[in-house]
Motif scaffolding. Structure first.
Motif, PDB file in Angstrom:
ATOM      1  N   VAL A  53       0.845  -1.199   0.000  1.00  0.00           N
ATOM      2  CA  VAL A  53       0.000   0.000   0.000  1.00  0.00           C
ATOM      3  C   VAL A  53       0.886   1.256   0.000  1.00  0.00           C
ATOM      4  O   VAL A  53       0.700   2.172  -0.818  1.00  0.00           O
ATOM      5  CB  VAL A  53      -0.959  -0.009   1.229  1.00  0.00           C
ATOM      6  CG1 VAL A  53      -1.734   1.291   1.326  1.00  0.00           C
ATOM      7  CG2 VAL A  53      -1.903  -1.209   1.153  1.00  0.00           C
ATOM      8  N   ASN A  54       1.879   1.292   0.909  1.00  0.00           N
ATOM      9  CA  ASN A  54       2.764   2.466   0.974  1.00  0.00           C
ATOM     10  C   ASN A  54       3.577   2.612  -0.310  1.00  0.00           C
ATOM     11  O   ASN A  54       3.829   3.729  -0.782  1.00  0.00           O
ATOM     12  CB  ASN A  54       3.715   2.344   2.170  1.00  0.00           C
ATOM     13  CG  ASN A  54       2.956   2.243   3.487  1.00  0.00           C
ATOM     14  OD1 ASN A  54       1.871   2.800   3.609  1.00  0.00           O
ATOM     15  ND2 ASN A  54       3.508   1.521   4.442  1.00  0.00           N
ATOM     16  N   GLU A  76       4.704   5.339  -5.516  1.00  0.00           N
ATOM     17  CA  GLU A  76       4.751   5.311  -7.000  1.00  0.00           C
ATOM     18  C   GLU A  76       3.773   6.316  -7.594  1.00  0.00           C
ATOM     19  O   GLU A  76       4.058   6.954  -8.594  1.00  0.00           O
ATOM     20  CB  GLU A  76       4.418   3.908  -7.506  1.00  0.00           C
ATOM     21  CG  GLU A  76       5.435   2.899  -7.039  1.00  0.00           C
ATOM     22  CD  GLU A  76       6.110   2.124  -8.150  1.00  0.00           C
ATOM     23  OE1 GLU A  76       5.547   2.020  -9.239  1.00  0.00           O
ATOM     24  OE2 GLU A  76       7.205   1.616  -7.876  1.00  0.00           O
ATOM     25  N   MET A  77       2.593   6.427  -6.951  1.00  0.00           N
ATOM     26  CA  MET A  77       1.603   7.372  -7.465  1.00  0.00           C
ATOM     27  C   MET A  77       2.163   8.800  -7.415  1.00  0.00           C
ATOM     28  O   MET A  77       2.093   9.543  -8.404  1.00  0.00           O
ATOM     29  CB  MET A  77       0.314   7.288  -6.638  1.00  0.00           C
ATOM     30  CG  MET A  77      -0.726   8.310  -7.055  1.00  0.00           C
ATOM     31  SD  MET A  77      -2.218   8.251  -6.038  1.00  0.00           S
ATOM     32  CE  MET A  77      -1.675   9.042  -4.537  1.00  0.00           C
ATOM     33  N   VAL A  78       2.757   9.164  -6.265  1.00  0.00           N
ATOM     34  CA  VAL A  78       3.300  10.520  -6.135  1.00  0.00           C
ATOM     35  C   VAL A  78       4.455  10.726  -7.123  1.00  0.00           C
ATOM     36  O   VAL A  78       4.516  11.742  -7.825  1.00  0.00           O
ATOM     37  CB  VAL A  78       3.767  10.790  -4.678  1.00  0.00           C
ATOM     38  CG1 VAL A  78       4.543  12.086  -4.592  1.00  0.00           C
ATOM     39  CG2 VAL A  78       2.579  10.811  -3.728  1.00  0.00           C
ATOM     40  N   PRO A 133     -13.247   7.495   0.831  1.00  0.00           N
ATOM     41  CA  PRO A 133     -12.907   8.141  -0.450  1.00  0.00           C
ATOM     42  C   PRO A 133     -12.084   7.234  -1.367  1.00  0.00           C
ATOM     43  O   PRO A 133     -12.180   7.317  -2.591  1.00  0.00           O
ATOM     44  CB  PRO A 133     -12.088   9.371  -0.036  1.00  0.00           C
ATOM     45  CG  PRO A 133     -12.494   9.637   1.376  1.00  0.00           C
ATOM     46  CD  PRO A 133     -12.782   8.294   1.979  1.00  0.00           C
ATOM     47  N   MET A 134     -11.306   6.336  -0.743  1.00  0.00           N
ATOM     48  CA  MET A 134     -10.518   5.387  -1.548  1.00  0.00           C
ATOM     49  C   MET A 134     -11.452   4.500  -2.371  1.00  0.00           C
ATOM     50  O   MET A 134     -11.166   4.153  -3.517  1.00  0.00           O
ATOM     51  CB  MET A 134      -9.638   4.535  -0.626  1.00  0.00           C
ATOM     52  CG  MET A 134      -8.801   3.501  -1.339  1.00  0.00           C
ATOM     53  SD  MET A 134      -7.919   2.451  -0.154  1.00  0.00           S
ATOM     54  CE  MET A 134      -7.263   1.196  -1.248  1.00  0.00           C
ATOM     55  N   PHE A 166      -5.696   7.725  -4.963  1.00  0.00           N
ATOM     56  CA  PHE A 166      -4.986   6.499  -4.633  1.00  0.00           C
ATOM     57  C   PHE A 166      -5.817   5.258  -4.995  1.00  0.00           C
ATOM     58  O   PHE A 166      -5.297   4.298  -5.554  1.00  0.00           O
ATOM     59  CB  PHE A 166      -4.620   6.481  -3.139  1.00  0.00           C
ATOM     60  CG  PHE A 166      -3.972   5.205  -2.729  1.00  0.00           C
ATOM     61  CD1 PHE A 166      -2.731   4.854  -3.256  1.00  0.00           C
ATOM     62  CD2 PHE A 166      -4.604   4.323  -1.873  1.00  0.00           C
ATOM     63  CE1 PHE A 166      -2.138   3.645  -2.924  1.00  0.00           C
ATOM     64  CE2 PHE A 166      -4.026   3.120  -1.537  1.00  0.00           C
ATOM     65  CZ  PHE A 166      -2.790   2.785  -2.060  1.00  0.00           C
ATOM     66  N   GLY A 167      -7.112   5.320  -4.707  1.00  0.00           N
ATOM     67  CA  GLY A 167      -7.985   4.182  -5.040  1.00  0.00           C
ATOM     68  C   GLY A 167      -7.950   3.898  -6.530  1.00  0.00           C
ATOM     69  O   GLY A 167      -7.851   2.736  -6.961  1.00  0.00           O
TER      70      GLY A 167
END
Ligand code: HEM
Length: 182
Positions: free
Chosen positions: A5-6, A11-13, A142-143, A69-70
């Motif tokens: 998850v982290n 990677e997203m950022v 929200p995810m 993130f979701g």
């Protein structure tokens, strides 16, 4: 939560904003970790700190970060070797949503300490259903909106999501009204 998850947050950022922004987020979150180990369990607090710091640095609400993130999670897990497991979970959006608990129980073999969410579909009609979300954790709703968006892309299905019950507002669990059209 598991390092996977982290790692996905990292990677997203990095993908969307670059490595320097990630460095700033990590500094505020007070973590030294250079890389997260996917199959190692980390305290939930670390994940929350990363999301909070990202919200500060990117000047966006934590809910927005969780939603992004979701959406990212669906693509990310597909690329990290879990695509086949997702293939097995269904050929279209409603079938897939019905099988989310089976998917997470199968994942329990790989992630034995996982505290998985639970989902239930109700009121299914031709192009709508209600998705009930039960979690051991607070603040993850929200995810789920973002996950539904990501799943819409996966199944090339147009998805509209409205949250109709909110645990943050005292409801027993979160409920999402999902309308979809292929
Ligand atoms: C094969 C793909 C997937 C993998 C590998 C995966 C794995 C995981 C893992 C490792 C966690 C952290 C749980 C923990 O450490 O205690 C998690 C949590 C979660 N997953 Fe999945 N998952 C997948 C697909 C999905 C999909 C498609 C959804 C869509 C609804 C979903 C919804 C969630 C939610 C909402 C959480 C937050 C946990 C909570 O509510 O407490 N996952 N998943």
């Amino acid at each position: 939560m598991y390092g996977l998850v982290n790692k996905a947050i990292q990677e997203m950022v990095c993908d969307h904003y670059g490595a320097e922004t990630w460095k700033a987020i990590k500094t505020i979150a007070e973590t030294e970790a250079d890389n997260f180990i996917s199959l190692e369990s980390y305290p939930d607090d670390l994940t929350h700190r990363l999301v909070k710091s990202a919200s500060q640095v990117l000047q966006r609400s934590t809910a927005d970060i969780m939603e992004d993130f979701g959406k990212y999670w669906v693509e990310f897990t597909g690329q990290e070797g879990y695509g086949e497991m997702m293939d097995l979970a269904g050929n279209d959006l409603p079938e897939f949503l019905d099988n989310l608990d089976d998917l997470h129980s199968r994942l329990g073999v790989i992630f034995p300490k996982m505290q998985p969410p639970s989902f239930q579909c109700s009121d299914q009609q031709l192009n709508t259903l209600n998705l009930h979300y039960y979690s051991h954790r607070q603040g993850m709703a929200p995810m789920v909106s973002g996950l539904l968006e990501g799943l819409g892309e996966r199944f090339t299905t147009c998805v509209e999501v409205t949250q109709t019950q909110d645990r943050e507002q005292g409801a027993d669990h979160d409920v999402f009204s999902v309308t979809y059209q292929r």
